[in-house]
Structures are given as structure tokens and as C-alpha cells.
Design an enzyme around this catalytic site. Structure first.
Site, short mmCIF file in Angstrom:
data_model
loop_
_atom_site.label_atom_id
_atom_site.label_comp_id
_atom_site.label_asym_id
_atom_site.label_seq_id
_atom_site.Cartn_x
_atom_site.Cartn_y
_atom_site.Cartn_z
N THR A 1 -5.81 44.51 51.59
CA THR A 1 -6.31 44.81 50.24
C THR A 1 -7.70 44.20 50.09
O THR A 1 -8.02 43.19 50.73
CB THR A 1 -5.39 44.20 49.16
OG1 THR A 1 -5.36 42.77 49.30
CG2 THR A 1 -3.98 44.74 49.26
N ASN A 2 -8.50 44.84 49.28
CA ASN A 2 -9.84 44.31 49.03
C ASN A 2 -10.31 44.76 47.65
O ASN A 2 -9.82 45.77 47.13
CB ASN A 2 -10.82 44.81 50.11
CG ASN A 2 -12.06 43.94 50.24
OD1 ASN A 2 -12.26 42.98 49.50
ND2 ASN A 2 -12.93 44.29 51.18
N ARG B 1 -13.30 40.41 49.79
CA ARG B 1 -12.21 39.72 49.10
C ARG B 1 -10.86 40.16 49.69
O ARG B 1 -9.93 40.52 48.98
CB ARG B 1 -12.24 40.03 47.60
CG ARG B 1 -13.48 39.51 46.89
CD ARG B 1 -13.31 39.53 45.39
NE ARG B 1 -14.47 38.95 44.76
CZ ARG B 1 -15.58 39.62 44.43
NH1 ARG B 1 -15.64 40.91 44.66
NH2 ARG B 1 -16.59 38.99 43.89
N GLU B 2 -10.78 40.11 51.02
CA GLU B 2 -9.59 40.64 51.69
C GLU B 2 -8.37 39.71 51.54
O GLU B 2 -8.50 38.49 51.67
CB GLU B 2 -9.83 40.82 53.19
CG GLU B 2 -10.95 41.76 53.56
CD GLU B 2 -12.30 41.07 53.69
OE1 GLU B 2 -12.42 39.88 53.32
OE2 GLU B 2 -13.25 41.73 54.16
N ASP C 1 -9.09 48.58 47.11
CA ASP C 1 -8.61 49.18 48.36
C ASP C 1 -7.21 48.76 48.76
O ASP C 1 -6.89 47.57 48.74
CB ASP C 1 -9.46 48.68 49.55
CG ASP C 1 -10.88 49.18 49.51
OD1 ASP C 1 -11.08 50.31 49.07
OD2 ASP C 1 -11.77 48.42 49.93
N GLU D 1 -5.48 49.52 52.45
CA GLU D 1 -5.66 50.15 53.75
C GLU D 1 -4.57 49.66 54.69
O GLU D 1 -4.26 48.47 54.73
CB GLU D 1 -7.02 49.78 54.34
CG GLU D 1 -8.18 50.43 53.60
CD GLU D 1 -9.52 49.96 54.11
OE1 GLU D 1 -10.38 50.81 54.36
OE2 GLU D 1 -9.72 48.74 54.26
N GLU E 1 -14.84 48.94 44.02
CA GLU E 1 -13.82 49.56 44.86
C GLU E 1 -12.56 48.70 44.84
O GLU E 1 -12.65 47.48 44.82
CB GLU E 1 -14.35 49.68 46.29
CG GLU E 1 -13.65 50.72 47.14
CD GLU E 1 -14.31 50.88 48.51
OE1 GLU E 1 -15.49 51.28 48.59
OE2 GLU E 1 -13.64 50.57 49.51
N ARG F 1 -14.55 31.04 58.05
CA ARG F 1 -15.54 32.02 57.58
C ARG F 1 -16.46 31.40 56.52
O ARG F 1 -17.65 31.69 56.47
CB ARG F 1 -14.78 33.19 56.98
CG ARG F 1 -15.60 34.33 56.42
CD ARG F 1 -14.60 35.40 55.98
NE ARG F 1 -15.16 36.54 55.33
CZ ARG F 1 -14.41 37.52 54.78
NH1 ARG F 1 -13.09 37.44 54.84
NH2 ARG F 1 -14.98 38.54 54.21
N TRP G 1 -12.93 48.34 64.35
CA TRP G 1 -12.66 47.05 63.69
C TRP G 1 -11.20 46.81 63.33
O TRP G 1 -10.76 45.66 63.24
CB TRP G 1 -13.50 46.91 62.40
CG TRP G 1 -13.07 47.86 61.32
CD1 TRP G 1 -13.42 49.17 61.20
CD2 TRP G 1 -12.17 47.59 60.22
NE1 TRP G 1 -12.79 49.73 60.11
CE2 TRP G 1 -12.04 48.80 59.49
CE3 TRP G 1 -11.48 46.46 59.81
CZ2 TRP G 1 -11.23 48.90 58.36
CZ3 TRP G 1 -10.67 46.56 58.66
CH2 TRP G 1 -10.56 47.78 57.95
#
Ligand SMILES: *[C@@H]1O[C@H](CO)[C@@H](O)[C@H](O)[C@H]1NC(C)=O
Length: 288
Positions: free
Chosen positions: A118-119, A128-129, A102, A104, A100, A267, A194
């Protein structure tokens, strides 16, 4: 023998490639959800998506593409859009080995900035944002958002300015989507669990319906057909980024990038993802 084989491969690839400038929402897409909340206008040149209390809405391309550049002009939900997610993305059909790419847009309270998120998922692995603020108000006008996906690299662009690049470094062991075609999607949905920093703000339904405008879809892409190959596709753009483009991207990122998973030491307190480690990072995200 060998040359006729090459010729066959080439002609299959050409037969399967289209250079579809000026795409059409009627002929290139199917309604994915939301029924009449998908509203196609101007003979297919523009479309609006609506989100109300009962449903969001979205479309999916009829074709599956393996590599290409996809441009969409979008005008985002104005006013209090907190909790809404407006998306433009590519996604592989299956759930296993999912790929995918992305874009968004996470809505916000009136006067607060949208977040462009983006990912990239490759072989089932996402997370992988990279997220950005925009240097303009994306609700005032249409702006062009693009995903350029070829066997060498993925580039995200805003009004033709690259904001993120990921080079194909499968040779290092970094997963990269090359093995399966994807469809193009545009959706508008309720992400208030979220999208507002994990649900801190809920959608204000008194402001519904929420409407986002889309127009001038463009695909310069290889359409995947049975027995065809897109392996040779590069859309004429596989030469990498020029020094000037890299400089421009660097400037934009230094001002507008607000989140990069490769810099998220909280993270990844037990170690950054493989492609984020120093040498891999340079080869995957910087060099062309
Ligand atoms: C909304 O605005 C706040 C305050 O400016 C900002 O911190 C946040 O990143 C914005 N985006 C989202 C999705 O909350």
C-alpha cells in the site's frame, strides 16, 4: 441569505453524489491499455486482465471521484506470478501535486507469498509504503479489497478488515489528499524491474499469459462534476474506527505487516519522515 447559500451547497453536493452500488465494468470504466487483454464478462459484472509478452492491460474509471469507498473483488494470478503486479488504485489526473492511493499485489514464485503493497501520495510526495502478507491464498478465490477515502482519513481494508489507516492531520502539516478528485484504476503489468525485491526474479514468460480476475466493483462515492462540491461527503463513515475495529487491525498488523516505512531506520538513517516521528505518528496513524 446565508441559509439559502448553505442549501445551495448542500443540494450541489447531493446532486454530485452517487451511491453506486453494484458498479459495472462497461459503464463505469474505459479501456486504458492492452486492447482485448481487458475482457469484460457477465454483462459488466466481472472482468479479467491479461499480461503477455507484448503488453499488460488496465482500465480507468470514467468518473472522477472526490472521496468515497471503493471495493473490488480480485482473484490474483495463480502459480508462478513473480514479476507481475496486479493493482487497484486511485490517482489524480495531473502530474503536479499528484495524489494517489495504491493497493498493489506483487507476484511471487509458486508457493511463495504475494506481497500486498500500500502507498499514499499526497501533494506529489509518495514513499509511504506499508506491505503485508495475506492470511489466505489470494489466487484461490476472490477477496474484497477496499480503499475508504474521506476528508477525515484513508482506510485500506481486506475482506472488510482494516489493515492500514491514515488520519488527515493537515493541521500538523502532514500532506493529505483532499483537494482534487481521482479516478479508479485496475491494471496488470510487468513490474519485474522492481517488484521482486528490485528485479531479483524475472517474469517466466513460458507461463504467460498471466490472468487476474476482477468482479463486483462498488463505489459509494462522490462523483466530481463541474461546479459541484464534494466537501460534505463522508459516505456516512466518518465516525472513525471503533475500539473493536482498532483491536482487530492491531492483531492483523502484528501478524501480517512485513514492511512499514515509518520503521525503516536504514532508509531514513538521517531521520524518519515528519509524520513518522513519535507524536505525529500517534496522531496520524493511531488515534481516530
Ligand atoms: C516472495 O517470497 C519470498 C520468500 O518467501 C519473500 O521473502 C518475499 O517477500 C515474497 N515477495 C516478493 C514480492 O518477493
Amino acid at each position: 441569505m446565508a441559509s439559502s447559500h448553505v442549501f445551495l451547497m448542500l443540494s450541489l453536493c447531493l446532486a454530485s453524489s452517487t451511491f453506486a452500488f453494484g458498479g459495472n465494468f462497461y459503464t463505469d470504466f474505459d479501456n486504458l491499455f492492452g486492447d482485448k487483454r481487458v475482457n469484460i464478462q457477465e454483462g459488466g459484472r466481472s472482468m479479467s486482465l491479461t499480461l503477455d509478452k507484448f503488453s499488460g492491460s488496465g482500465i480507468a474509471s470514467k468518473n472522477e471521484y472526490l472521496f468515497g469507498r471503493f471495493d473490488m473483488q480480485i482473484k490474483l494470478v495463480p502459480g508462478n506470478s513473480a514479476g507481475t503486479v496486479t493493482a487497484f488504485y486511485l490517482s489524480s489526473p495531473g502530474t503536479t501535486h499528484h495524489d494517489e492511493i495504491d493497493i498493489e499485489f506483487l507476484g511471487n514464485l509458486s508457493g511463495e507469498p504475494y506481497l500486498l503493497s500500500t502507498n499514499i501520495y499526497a501533494n506529489g510526495k509518495g514513499d509511504r509504503e506499508m506491505q503485508f502478507y495475506l492470511w489466505f491464498d489470494p489466487t484461490m478465490d476472490f477477496h474484497t479489497y477496499s480503499i475508504d477515502w474521506n476528508p477525515q482519513r484513508i482506510i485500506f481494508l481486506v475482506d472488510n478488515i482494516p489493515i492500514r489507516v491514515m488520519h488527515n492531520r493537515e493541521d500538523l502539516g502532514v500532506p493529505f489528499p483532499t483537494r482534487q478528485p481521482m479516478r479508479v484504476y485496475s491494471t496488470l503489468w510487468n513490474g519485474d524491474a522492481w517488484a521482486t525485491r528490485w528485479g531479483q526474479v524475472k517474469i517466466d514468460w513460458s507461463k504467460a499469459p498471466f490472468i487476474a480476475g476482477y468482479r463486483n466493483f462498488n463505489a459509494n462515492a462522490c462523483i466530481m462534476r463541474q461546479g459541484a462540491s464534494c466537501a460534505g461527503f463522508n459516505g456516512g463513515r466518518n465516525r472513525g474506527l471503533s475500539a473493536a475495529t482498532k483491536k482487530k487491525m492491531k492483531e492483523i498488523r502484528s501478524r501480517w505487516l512485513v514492511y512499514d516505512y515509518c520503521r525503516d531506520f536504514r532508509r531514513y538513517s538521517h531521520g524518519l519522515p515528519f509524520e513518522c516521528r513519535k507524536k505525529n505518528h500517534r496522531l496520524t496513524f493511531e488515534e481516530s
